[in-house]
Design an enzyme around this catalytic site. Structure first.
Site, PDB file in Angstrom:
ATOM      1  N   CYS A  83       0.835  -1.201   0.000  1.00 33.22           N
ATOM      2  CA  CYS A  83       0.000   0.000   0.000  1.00 33.22           C
ATOM      3  C   CYS A  83       0.875   1.258   0.000  1.00 33.22           C
ATOM      4  O   CYS A  83       1.512   1.553  -0.999  1.00 33.22           O
ATOM      5  CB  CYS A  83      -0.979  -0.034   1.179  1.00 33.22           C
ATOM      6  SG  CYS A  83      -2.344   1.148   0.997  1.00 33.22           S
ATOM      7  N   HIS A  97      -3.371  -5.227   0.790  1.00 32.27           N
ATOM      8  CA  HIS A  97      -2.802  -5.588   2.095  1.00 32.27           C
ATOM      9  C   HIS A  97      -2.786  -7.106   2.282  1.00 32.27           C
ATOM     10  O   HIS A  97      -3.681  -7.687   2.911  1.00 32.27           O
ATOM     11  CB  HIS A  97      -3.606  -4.935   3.221  1.00 32.27           C
ATOM     12  CG  HIS A  97      -3.396  -3.461   3.328  1.00 32.27           C
ATOM     13  ND1 HIS A  97      -2.442  -2.903   4.168  1.00 32.27           N
ATOM     14  CD2 HIS A  97      -3.986  -2.425   2.687  1.00 32.27           C
ATOM     15  CE1 HIS A  97      -2.475  -1.586   4.050  1.00 32.27           C
ATOM     16  NE2 HIS A  97      -3.404  -1.273   3.153  1.00 32.27           N
ATOM     17  N   GLU A 115      -1.073  -8.816   4.272  1.00 35.62           N
ATOM     18  CA  GLU A 115      -0.947  -9.204   5.682  1.00 35.62           C
ATOM     19  C   GLU A 115      -2.304  -9.491   6.321  1.00 35.62           C
ATOM     20  O   GLU A 115      -2.386 -10.213   7.324  1.00 35.62           O
ATOM     21  CB  GLU A 115      -0.193  -8.127   6.476  1.00 35.62           C
ATOM     22  CG  GLU A 115      -0.964  -6.861   6.808  1.00 35.62           C
ATOM     23  CD  GLU A 115      -0.951  -5.820   5.684  1.00 35.62           C
ATOM     24  OE1 GLU A 115      -1.278  -4.657   5.975  1.00 35.62           O
ATOM     25  OE2 GLU A 115      -0.629  -6.174   4.534  1.00 35.62           O
TER      26      GLU A 115
END
Length: 242
Positions: free
Chosen positions: A113, A215, A217
Site C-alpha cells: 500500500c 494488504h 498481511e
C-alpha cells in the site's frame, strides 16, 4: 537461521496509555505473523536519522515497507492539495533513504500500500495525492467499507511478471487507499491493475523490488496465494549481494 526481514515502523503521533509513551513506533502484527509463516524472522525498524541507515541495513536480508499515512508531496516537487491526509515527513525521509540504500546494495524490498507508493516516489515516480479528485477515469471503490480481512475487488496481473508466478491472474484483493501510483519510476514496471486502470503492483526485472497496493498481511491466513507471495519474497532474500 531464517532470513532477517526488516519491517519499517509506523508512528503513533499521539500519546498512548502505555507507560505514557508518545510518538510510539509500531509494526502491524498480522504482517509480523505473515513473515514468520513465510519462513522469515521479522525485525521492527523504528524511524531513524538518515545517517544511521547504512549501519542499520548491514544485517538485514530483506525489507518490507508497510502501510501508513500519506506521503509528503514535496518529495515529488508538488504542493499539498486540500484532499491530502496526515503525513509524517520524518518517516518519509527515513524510508526514502532506506529504499535507495537497499536498491544500491541489491537487498530485496517489498512494498505494501503506502510502501508501494513510497518505493515509487523514492525512485523518482509520482502519485495521485488523492484518487477521487485527481484521477481522470471512473473509479471503483478503493477505500473499502468491508472489514479489512475481506477482499472487495479484482486485479489483473501481467502474465510475464514474477508476481504472476506467485499469485496468478484475476486476484481478489482488499483495498484501503486514496493515494496511488501515477507515473512509474525508471527501472520499475506495472505488473497489476484494477479494472479502472489504477496501478495495483509494480516490480523490477528480477523482482528484487516488488510492491502491491493491497494488504496481503490481512489476507494470507485465508488466501494461500497471498502467503505464497510473501514466501517468494523471503526466498528472494537469498540473492542479496552487498
Amino acid at each position: 537461521m531464517g532470513r532477517l526481514i526488516g519491517i519499517t515502523a509506523d508512528v503513533y503521533l499521539g500519546a498512548t496509555d502505555v507507560i505514557n509513551q508518545k510518538l510510539m513506533d509500531f509494526v502491524p502484527r498480522p504482517l509480523v505473523d505473515g513473515v514468520i509463516a513465510a519462513g522469515g524472522i521479522p525485525v521492527g525498524l523504528p524511524n531513524l536519522p538518515v545517517d544511521k541507515v547504512n549501519q542499520l541495513i548491514e544485517n538485514l536480508d530483506g525489507i518490507i515497507f508497510p502501510g501508513g499515512p500519506d506521503i509528503d508531496p514535496s518529495f515529488m516537487g508538488q504542493e499539498p492539495i486540500p484532499e491530502l491526509g496526515v503525513t509524517n515527513r520524518n518517516r518519509d525521509l527515513f524510508e526514502i533513504a532506506l529504499i535507495r540504500t537497499a536498491v544500491a546494495k541489491k537487498i530485496p524490498i517489498f512494498g505494501i500500500c503506502r510502501g508501494a507508493e513510497m518505493i515509487d516516489v523514492a525512485l523518482g515516480g509520482t502519485l495521485y495525492q488523492d484518487l477521487g479528485s485527481q484521477y481522470s477515469g471512473k473509479l471503483i471503490q478503493h477505500k473499502q467499507q468491508a472489514p479489512g480481512d475481506q477482499p472487495t475487488h479484482f486485479v489483473r496481473v501481467d502474465f510475464n511478471s514474477r508476481l504472476y508466478k506467485s499469485i496468478g491472474d484475476n486476484v481478489f484483493v482488499n483495498s484501503r487507499h486514496h493515494q496511488a501510483i501515477k507515473s512509474v519510476a525508471n527501472g520499475l514496471k506495472v505488473v497489476a491493475t484494477a479494472s479502472d486502470g489504477v496501478i495495483e503492483a509494480i516490480e523490477n526485472d528480477d523482482a528484487s523490488i516488488q510492491a502491491v497496493q493491497w494488504h496481503p498481511e490481512n489476507l494470507w491466513k485465508k488466501d494461500s496465494q497471498q502467503l505464497t507471495m510473501l514466501r517468494n519474497f523471503v526466498e528472494r532474500t537469498d540473492i542479496k549481494v552487498i
